[in-house]
Design a protein around this motif. Structure first.
Motif, PDB file in Angstrom:
ATOM      1  N   LEU A  23       0.824  -1.206   0.000  1.00  0.00           N
ATOM      2  CA  LEU A  23       0.000   0.000   0.000  1.00  0.00           C
ATOM      3  C   LEU A  23       0.860   1.259   0.000  1.00  0.00           C
ATOM      4  N   TYR A  24       0.223   2.355  -0.370  1.00  0.00           N
ATOM      5  CA  TYR A  24       0.916   3.654  -0.419  1.00  0.00           C
ATOM      6  C   TYR A  24       0.061   4.714   0.241  1.00  0.00           C
ATOM      7  N   LEU A  25       0.696   5.561   1.017  1.00  0.00           N
ATOM      8  CA  LEU A  25       0.027   6.760   1.508  1.00  0.00           C
ATOM      9  C   LEU A  25       0.672   7.950   0.812  1.00  0.00           C
ATOM     10  N   SER A  26      -0.114   8.605  -0.015  1.00  0.00           N
ATOM     11  CA  SER A  26       0.340   9.721  -0.839  1.00  0.00           C
ATOM     12  C   SER A  26       0.375  11.019  -0.036  1.00  0.00           C
ATOM     13  N   GLY A  27       1.432  11.792  -0.242  1.00  0.00           N
ATOM     14  CA  GLY A  27       1.488  13.099   0.399  1.00  0.00           C
ATOM     15  C   GLY A  27       0.403  14.016  -0.150  1.00  0.00           C
ATOM     16  N   ALA A  28       0.204  13.947  -1.462  1.00  0.00           N
ATOM     17  CA  ALA A  28      -0.872  14.734  -2.072  1.00  0.00           C
ATOM     18  C   ALA A  28      -2.211  14.269  -1.510  1.00  0.00           C
ATOM     19  N   VAL A  83       5.186   5.225   2.597  1.00  0.00           N
ATOM     20  CA  VAL A  83       4.643   6.558   2.875  1.00  0.00           C
ATOM     21  C   VAL A  83       5.512   7.638   2.233  1.00  0.00           C
ATOM     22  N   ASP A  84       4.830   8.622   1.692  1.00  0.00           N
ATOM     23  CA  ASP A  84       5.444   9.798   1.074  1.00  0.00           C
ATOM     24  C   ASP A  84       5.773  10.794   2.182  1.00  0.00           C
ATOM     25  N   ILE A  85       7.072  10.970   2.485  1.00  0.00           N
ATOM     26  CA  ILE A  85       7.430  11.945   3.533  1.00  0.00           C
ATOM     27  C   ILE A  85       7.973  13.242   2.916  1.00  0.00           C
ATOM     28  N   ARG A 135       6.740  20.998  -4.708  1.00  0.00           N
ATOM     29  CA  ARG A 135       5.562  20.953  -5.576  1.00  0.00           C
ATOM     30  C   ARG A 135       5.285  19.512  -5.963  1.00  0.00           C
ATOM     31  N   CYS A 136       4.137  19.301  -6.560  1.00  0.00           N
ATOM     32  CA  CYS A 136       3.850  17.991  -7.142  1.00  0.00           C
ATOM     33  C   CYS A 136       4.945  17.703  -8.171  1.00  0.00           C
ATOM     34  N   GLY A 137       5.388  16.446  -8.245  1.00  0.00           N
ATOM     35  CA  GLY A 137       6.472  16.081  -9.145  1.00  0.00           C
ATOM     36  C   GLY A 137       6.147  16.263 -10.614  1.00  0.00           C
ATOM     37  N   HIS A 138       4.866  16.380 -10.929  1.00  0.00           N
ATOM     38  CA  HIS A 138       4.449  16.460 -12.329  1.00  0.00           C
ATOM     39  C   HIS A 138       4.020  17.870 -12.723  1.00  0.00           C
ATOM     40  N   ALA A 189      12.204   7.245  -9.364  1.00  0.00           N
ATOM     41  CA  ALA A 189      12.585   8.097 -10.491  1.00  0.00           C
ATOM     42  C   ALA A 189      11.339   8.853 -10.940  1.00  0.00           C
ATOM     43  N   GLU A 190      11.242  10.119 -10.514  1.00  0.00           N
ATOM     44  CA  GLU A 190       9.996  10.873 -10.691  1.00  0.00           C
ATOM     45  C   GLU A 190       9.882  11.529 -12.062  1.00  0.00           C
ATOM     46  N   ALA A 191       8.650  11.496 -12.577  1.00  0.00           N
ATOM     47  CA  ALA A 191       8.258  12.254 -13.770  1.00  0.00           C
ATOM     48  C   ALA A 191       9.114  11.958 -15.006  1.00  0.00           C
ATOM     49  N   ALA A 225       8.558   3.225 -10.480  1.00  0.00           N
ATOM     50  CA  ALA A 225       7.966   4.040 -11.545  1.00  0.00           C
ATOM     51  C   ALA A 225       6.609   4.550 -11.057  1.00  0.00           C
ATOM     52  N   ASN A 226       6.404   5.851 -11.169  1.00  0.00           N
ATOM     53  CA  ASN A 226       5.176   6.479 -10.669  1.00  0.00           C
ATOM     54  C   ASN A 226       4.162   6.652 -11.806  1.00  0.00           C
ATOM     55  N   MET A 227       3.100   5.849 -11.768  1.00  0.00           N
ATOM     56  CA  MET A 227       2.075   5.917 -12.819  1.00  0.00           C
ATOM     57  C   MET A 227       0.906   6.796 -12.368  1.00  0.00           C
ATOM     58  N   THR A 228       1.206   7.989 -11.956  1.00  0.00           N
ATOM     59  CA  THR A 228       0.129   8.895 -11.551  1.00  0.00           C
ATOM     60  C   THR A 228      -0.578   9.406 -12.813  1.00  0.00           C
ATOM     61  N   GLU A 229      -1.897   9.525 -12.727  1.00  0.00           N
ATOM     62  CA  GLU A 229      -2.673   9.917 -13.901  1.00  0.00           C
ATOM     63  C   GLU A 229      -2.606  11.437 -14.130  1.00  0.00           C
ATOM     64  N   VAL A 266       5.793  -0.430  -9.264  1.00  0.00           N
ATOM     65  CA  VAL A 266       4.923   0.484 -10.002  1.00  0.00           C
ATOM     66  C   VAL A 266       3.959   1.094  -8.999  1.00  0.00           C
ATOM     67  N   LEU A 267       3.902   2.403  -8.982  1.00  0.00           N
ATOM     68  CA  LEU A 267       3.074   3.115  -8.008  1.00  0.00           C
ATOM     69  C   LEU A 267       1.837   3.717  -8.671  1.00  0.00           C
ATOM     70  N   TYR A 268       0.689   3.519  -8.018  1.00  0.00           N
ATOM     71  CA  TYR A 268      -0.567   4.153  -8.438  1.00  0.00           C
ATOM     72  C   TYR A 268      -1.005   5.031  -7.261  1.00  0.00           C
ATOM     73  N   PRO A 269      -0.419   6.214  -7.125  1.00  0.00           N
ATOM     74  CA  PRO A 269      -0.572   6.952  -5.861  1.00  0.00           C
ATOM     75  C   PRO A 269      -1.985   7.417  -5.556  1.00  0.00           C
ATOM     76  N   LEU A 270      -2.700   7.863  -6.580  1.00  0.00           N
ATOM     77  CA  LEU A 270      -3.981   8.528  -6.327  1.00  0.00           C
ATOM     78  C   LEU A 270      -5.118   7.955  -7.160  1.00  0.00           C
ATOM     79  N   PHE A 313      -8.283   7.312  -5.207  1.00  0.00           N
ATOM     80  CA  PHE A 313      -8.778   8.611  -4.713  1.00  0.00           C
ATOM     81  C   PHE A 313      -9.487   9.374  -5.831  1.00  0.00           C
ATOM     82  N   ARG A 314      -8.844   9.423  -7.002  1.00  0.00           N
ATOM     83  CA  ARG A 314      -9.441  10.161  -8.121  1.00  0.00           C
ATOM     84  C   ARG A 314     -10.779   9.548  -8.529  1.00  0.00           C
ATOM     85  N   ALA A 315     -10.826   8.204  -8.552  1.00  0.00           N
ATOM     86  CA  ALA A 315     -12.056   7.525  -8.953  1.00  0.00           C
ATOM     87  C   ALA A 315     -13.157   7.761  -7.916  1.00  0.00           C
TER      88      ALA A 315
END
Ligand SMILES: C[C@](O)(C(=O)O)[C@H](CC(=O)O)C(=O)O
Ligand SMILES: [Mg+2]
Length: 291
Positions: A41-46, A83-85, A120-123, A185-187, A207-211, A231-235, A238-240
Motif C-alpha cells: 500500500l501507499y500513503l500519498s502526500g498529495a 509513505v510519502d514523507i 511541488r507535485c512532481g508532475h 525516479a519521478e516524472a 515508476a510512478n504511474m500517476t494519472e 509500479v506506483l498508483y498513488p492517487l 482517490f481520483r475515482a
C-alpha cells in the motif's frame, strides 16, 4: 505478525516483478485493497493534503499530519505501507525524528525527495531541487536514524525534469552511495529512461504511474521489461472515488433523491464484508449474551 513491516515490504518486492503499490487515502480503502489481492500500500502526500486537509500538494502538511493517516492504515492492515514523507520536513534532526516516528507507527518504507522544502507535485512545472550534497545529507540522517535495518529508505529524485536525465541518474547513484535502499525516479517521460536508471543504479527502481501527469500510463509488463521493480498508483483510487462522490452530490441536488445513483454505491452488505462487521457483531453477542 512478527516480521517487521520493512521486511514484509522487501519480501513482497522479492516475490513480484514488478510490485504494484496501490494508494489508499484511508484505512477502509486499505481493507478493500488487502481483500482484493494488493500486496503493498501507499500513503500519498498529495492524498493526505487533499483528502484529509482540503489543501494542495505544496508542502503545507506536516510530519504529524501524515503520521496520523499512516497510523490509521497500519492499524487496520498488515500489508506493508510505503509513505510519502516529502522532503523529510526539515534538517538532519527533523529527518531523524521523522524516520523514528514512521518506523514506530508500523510503516514499512518511506520516500524522501530532493526538492526544496517549498515543494511541488512532481508532475508540475517550476520545481526546484536542492544540491546533491544537501540531499545526500538528508539520506545519511535518515539511514542513521532507523533502528530496523529492513525499514526501507527510498530516495526520490525530481531532478530529471529540472536538470535532465543524466543529472538525475548521477544523483540517484550518489543517493544509493549515501545509503538509500531504493530509487523513485519521478516524472520520467519515456520507458527507455527507466532502462537507463536501472542500468546505472544498482538498486530497485520505482515508476510512478500517476494519472494526468508527465508520464504515460505504461502497463506493468512494459515497466518490468524496462527495469522498473515497483509500479506506483498513488492517487488512482482517490481520483475515482472523488468523481463517484461528486456525481452523487450532483444527483442529490438535481433530483432531490438518490434513487438514480444507488446503483453506483457500494452496498451495506459489501461494506460490512470488507469491515468484517459480522465477526464483530458475533463477538459482541457472545460477550454480552442475553440470558
Ligand atoms: C506521488 C506523489 O508525490 C503523491 O504525493 O502522491 C505525487 C502524485 C501526483 O501529484 O500525481 C507526485 O508525483 O508528486
Ligand atoms: Mg507527494
Amino acid at each position: 505478525m512478527t516480521r517487521s513491516a520493512g521486511l514484509r515490504f522487501r519480501q513482497a518486492l522479492a516475490k513480484a516483478k514488478p510490485l504494484q503499490i496501490v494508494g489508499t487515502t484511508n484505512a477502509y480503502f486499505a481493507l478493500m485493497a488487502e481483500q482484493s489481492g494488493v500486496q503493498a500500500l501507499y500513503l500519498s502526500g498529495a492524498g493526505v493534503a487533499n483528502a484529509s486537509y482540503g489543501l494542495p500538494d505544496l508542502g503545507m502538511t506536516s510530519m504529524n499530519d501524515v503520521l496520523i493517516d499512516a497510523g490509521r492504515i497500519t492499524s487496520a492492515t498488515e500489508l506493508p505501507l510505503l509513505v510519502d514523507i516529502d522532503t523529510g520536513w526539515g534538517g538532519a534532526f527533523n529527518i531523524a525524528r521523522t524516520i523514528k516516528e514512521f518506523e514506530k507507527a508500523g510503516v514499512a518504507a518511506v520516500h524522501m525527495e530532493d526538492q526544496v522544502s517549498q515543494k511541488r507535485c512532481g508532475h508540475r512545472p517550476n520545481k526546484a531541487v536542492v544540491s546533491t550534497e544537501e540531499m545526500v545529507d538528508r539520506i545519511k540522517a535518515a539511514v542513521d536514524a532507523r533502528t530496523d535495518e529492513n525499514f526501507v529508505i527510498m530516495a526520490r529524485t525530481d531532478a530529471v525534469a529540472v536538470e535532465g536525465l543524466d543529472a538525475g541518474i548521477e544523483r540517484a547513484q550518489a543517493y544509493i552511495e549515501a545509503g538509500a535502499d531504493m530509487i523513485f525516479a519521478e516524472a520520467l517521460t519515456e520507458l527507455d529512461q527507466y532502462r537507463r536508471f536501472k542500468a546505472a543504479v544498482n538498486a530497485p527502481i520505482l515508476a510512478n504511474m500517476t494519472e494526468f501527469g508527465k508520464t504515460e500510463l505504461f502497463n506493468k509488463e512494459q515497466l518490468a521489461e524496462a527495469g522498473a521493480d515497483m509500479v506506483l498508483y498513488p492517487l488512482s483510487t482517490f481520483r475515482a472515488a472523488n468523481l463517484a462522490a461528486l456525481k452523487v452530490m450532483q444527483a442529490l441536488m438535481a433530483d432531490g433523491h438518490q434513487r438514480n445513483v444507488v446503483g453506483a454505491m457500494q452496498t451495506r452488505e459489501e461494506l460490512y464484508k470488507f469491515l468484517g462487521y459480522h465477526h464483530y457483531e458475533t463477538k459482541l453477542d457472545e460477550l454480552f449474551s442475553q440470558k
